[in-house]
Design a protein around this motif. Sequence first.
Motif, PDB file in Angstrom:
ATOM      1  N   VAL A  53      51.288  41.008  41.479  1.00 42.42           N
ATOM      2  CA  VAL A  53      50.545  39.742  41.511  1.00 42.42           C
ATOM      3  C   VAL A  53      49.051  40.022  41.681  1.00 42.42           C
ATOM      4  O   VAL A  53      48.207  39.459  40.977  1.00 42.42           O
ATOM      5  CB  VAL A  53      51.057  38.826  42.639  1.00 42.42           C
ATOM      6  CG1 VAL A  53      50.097  37.662  42.869  1.00 42.42           C
ATOM      7  CG2 VAL A  53      52.445  38.301  42.301  1.00 42.42           C
ATOM      8  N   ASN A  54      48.724  40.908  42.627  1.00 41.47           N
ATOM      9  CA  ASN A  54      47.326  41.264  42.843  1.00 41.47           C
ATOM     10  C   ASN A  54      46.724  41.911  41.600  1.00 41.47           C
ATOM     11  O   ASN A  54      45.583  41.622  41.222  1.00 41.47           O
ATOM     12  CB  ASN A  54      47.208  42.227  44.029  1.00 41.47           C
ATOM     13  CG  ASN A  54      45.782  42.699  44.245  1.00 41.47           C
ATOM     14  OD1 ASN A  54      44.941  41.984  44.766  1.00 41.47           O
ATOM     15  ND2 ASN A  54      45.501  43.919  43.829  1.00 41.47           N
ATOM     16  N   PHE A  55      47.483  42.798  40.959  1.00 41.97           N
ATOM     17  CA  PHE A  55      47.003  43.468  39.758  1.00 41.97           C
ATOM     18  C   PHE A  55      46.737  42.464  38.638  1.00 41.97           C
ATOM     19  O   PHE A  55      45.719  42.537  37.951  1.00 41.97           O
ATOM     20  CB  PHE A  55      48.032  44.502  39.297  1.00 41.97           C
ATOM     21  CG  PHE A  55      47.605  45.299  38.095  1.00 41.97           C
ATOM     22  CD1 PHE A  55      46.703  46.340  38.227  1.00 41.97           C
ATOM     23  CD2 PHE A  55      48.097  44.999  36.834  1.00 41.97           C
ATOM     24  CE1 PHE A  55      46.300  47.079  37.131  1.00 41.97           C
ATOM     25  CE2 PHE A  55      47.707  45.730  35.724  1.00 41.97           C
ATOM     26  CZ  PHE A  55      46.795  46.777  35.874  1.00 41.97           C
ATOM     27  N   SER A  56      47.641  41.500  38.485  1.00 42.22           N
ATOM     28  CA  SER A  56      47.482  40.474  37.440  1.00 42.22           C
ATOM     29  C   SER A  56      46.252  39.613  37.702  1.00 42.22           C
ATOM     30  O   SER A  56      45.479  39.311  36.786  1.00 42.22           O
ATOM     31  CB  SER A  56      48.734  39.594  37.372  1.00 42.22           C
ATOM     32  OG  SER A  56      49.883  40.368  37.074  1.00 42.22           O
ATOM     33  N   VAL A  57      46.072  39.216  38.965  1.00 46.79           N
ATOM     34  CA  VAL A  57      44.913  38.395  39.320  1.00 46.79           C
ATOM     35  C   VAL A  57      43.617  39.176  39.098  1.00 46.79           C
ATOM     36  O   VAL A  57      42.634  38.643  38.576  1.00 46.79           O
ATOM     37  CB  VAL A  57      45.018  37.929  40.787  1.00 46.79           C
ATOM     38  CG1 VAL A  57      43.725  37.253  41.232  1.00 46.79           C
ATOM     39  CG2 VAL A  57      46.194  36.983  40.962  1.00 46.79           C
ATOM     40  N   ALA A  58      43.622  40.457  39.486  1.00 49.74           N
ATOM     41  CA  ALA A  58      42.423  41.290  39.319  1.00 49.74           C
ATOM     42  C   ALA A  58      42.060  41.444  37.848  1.00 49.74           C
ATOM     43  O   ALA A  58      40.882  41.352  37.476  1.00 49.74           O
ATOM     44  CB  ALA A  58      42.658  42.663  39.962  1.00 49.74           C
ATOM     45  N   ILE A  59      43.054  41.681  37.004  1.00 47.83           N
ATOM     46  CA  ILE A  59      42.815  41.809  35.561  1.00 47.83           C
ATOM     47  C   ILE A  59      42.286  40.504  34.987  1.00 47.83           C
ATOM     48  O   ILE A  59      41.342  40.483  34.180  1.00 47.83           O
ATOM     49  CB  ILE A  59      44.110  42.233  34.837  1.00 47.83           C
ATOM     50  CG1 ILE A  59      44.460  43.692  35.147  1.00 47.83           C
ATOM     51  CG2 ILE A  59      43.975  42.032  33.335  1.00 47.83           C
ATOM     52  CD1 ILE A  59      43.503  44.697  34.546  1.00 47.83           C
ATOM     53  N   THR A  60      42.879  39.392  35.413  1.00 44.99           N
ATOM     54  CA  THR A  60      42.462  38.075  34.917  1.00 44.99           C
ATOM     55  C   THR A  60      41.006  37.797  35.249  1.00 44.99           C
ATOM     56  O   THR A  60      40.207  37.382  34.393  1.00 44.99           O
ATOM     57  CB  THR A  60      43.352  36.974  35.515  1.00 44.99           C
ATOM     58  OG1 THR A  60      44.721  37.214  35.161  1.00 44.99           O
ATOM     59  CG2 THR A  60      42.930  35.605  35.000  1.00 44.99           C
ATOM     60  N   PHE A  61      40.628  38.049  36.518  1.00 46.40           N
ATOM     61  CA  PHE A  61      39.245  37.804  36.930  1.00 46.40           C
ATOM     62  C   PHE A  61      38.277  38.769  36.251  1.00 46.40           C
ATOM     63  O   PHE A  61      37.143  38.413  35.936  1.00 46.40           O
ATOM     64  CB  PHE A  61      39.119  37.921  38.453  1.00 46.40           C
ATOM     65  CG  PHE A  61      39.522  36.675  39.188  1.00 46.40           C
ATOM     66  CD1 PHE A  61      38.922  35.466  38.890  1.00 46.40           C
ATOM     67  CD2 PHE A  61      40.496  36.712  40.163  1.00 46.40           C
ATOM     68  CE1 PHE A  61      39.290  34.307  39.553  1.00 46.40           C
ATOM     69  CE2 PHE A  61      40.875  35.564  40.840  1.00 46.40           C
ATOM     70  CZ  PHE A  61      40.265  34.353  40.539  1.00 46.40           C
ATOM     71  N   ALA A  62      38.722  40.010  36.019  1.00 45.33           N
ATOM     72  CA  ALA A  62      37.858  40.981  35.345  1.00 45.33           C
ATOM     73  C   ALA A  62      37.564  40.528  33.917  1.00 45.33           C
ATOM     74  O   ALA A  62      36.420  40.585  33.445  1.00 45.33           O
ATOM     75  CB  ALA A  62      38.510  42.355  35.349  1.00 45.33           C
ATOM     76  N   ILE A  63      38.596  40.072  33.207  1.00 45.07           N
ATOM     77  CA  ILE A  63      38.416  39.584  31.836  1.00 45.07           C
ATOM     78  C   ILE A  63      37.511  38.359  31.818  1.00 45.07           C
ATOM     79  O   ILE A  63      36.585  38.248  30.988  1.00 45.07           O
ATOM     80  CB  ILE A  63      39.784  39.262  31.201  1.00 45.07           C
ATOM     81  CG1 ILE A  63      40.611  40.548  31.034  1.00 45.07           C
ATOM     82  CG2 ILE A  63      39.597  38.573  29.847  1.00 45.07           C
ATOM     83  CD1 ILE A  63      42.026  40.303  30.555  1.00 45.07           C
TER      84      ILE A  63
END
Length: 284
Positions: A53-63
């Motif tokens: 979940v954290n990884f998905s959120v981090a990727i989303t915010f990075a994009i």
Amino acid sequence: MKFSKSISKLNFDIKNKIFQVYNDGILRAPRKWWQHIYIIYHWTIFEQILFLVNFSVAITFAIYSFIQPNIVGTSSNELNYIIATVSLVGNVTDMLSIILSSKKRMSTFTWGVIACGTLGVTSFLMGAIGTGIVYAIVQLPMQFVGFYLWRRQSTNKIQVQPRQMQWWMILLLVAVILICTTGFYFLESLSSFQKFWNGSTPQTKPVILISDSLVLVLGIVGMLLMVMAFKEQWIVWIILDVTMIVLFTYDFNPQMIALGATSLINGFYGVWNWWRDTQLKDYE
């Protein structure tokens, strides 16, 4: 009498084995090549979900930060891109370190070195001086100290046995936190001090200054308790995570907010994990 003791010991052994399997994921030990690449394969389902979940959120915010770089908050788009990228690396590695810490694994310090370096850079670039000092100047060198101390206290060179603080130590700790937070708040309020660290316009919002000061103090205290393997560290980390969420809500950085939120969840998991381990030790 002997029969009763044998039953009690068998009951403890069963409870201890169940907890060990749940905590370490022994039943999910990697056997195939792709399972070794998937480094969180042997974690529990909860830990895998928390990390993913954290990884998905981090990727989303990075994009999103690359699409809308002004969301990061600095005046330069190039600097915003750098902050977004470095925050992503720091966010992911910090979550790896936090979960491994809740599992009492010494490998937490390996990932902690990467996380502290990247998040320290991000914090300084964002102008969060206290947070930057915590990550880059305090916690980064303490990763090596922590590895050495945990290895000395461990019997299997993989996990450490939690310790518990006495009541007078807790009272002393609270007093130190309050005094140091107040002192650093007044120091950080000086415009000359802020310009020395980031060369930007001085930060004047009391909420940001207080939160940043508290993050600095709690980061130092939490790290000291962690390297000494005190289970009370998790109470400190929980308070720090809440403070980080407040800080980066006002001084907006979505990736750091996401990191604080997922770290907060893992903080409660760490409390349960370390307290449960102590209870098993007392029962023995």
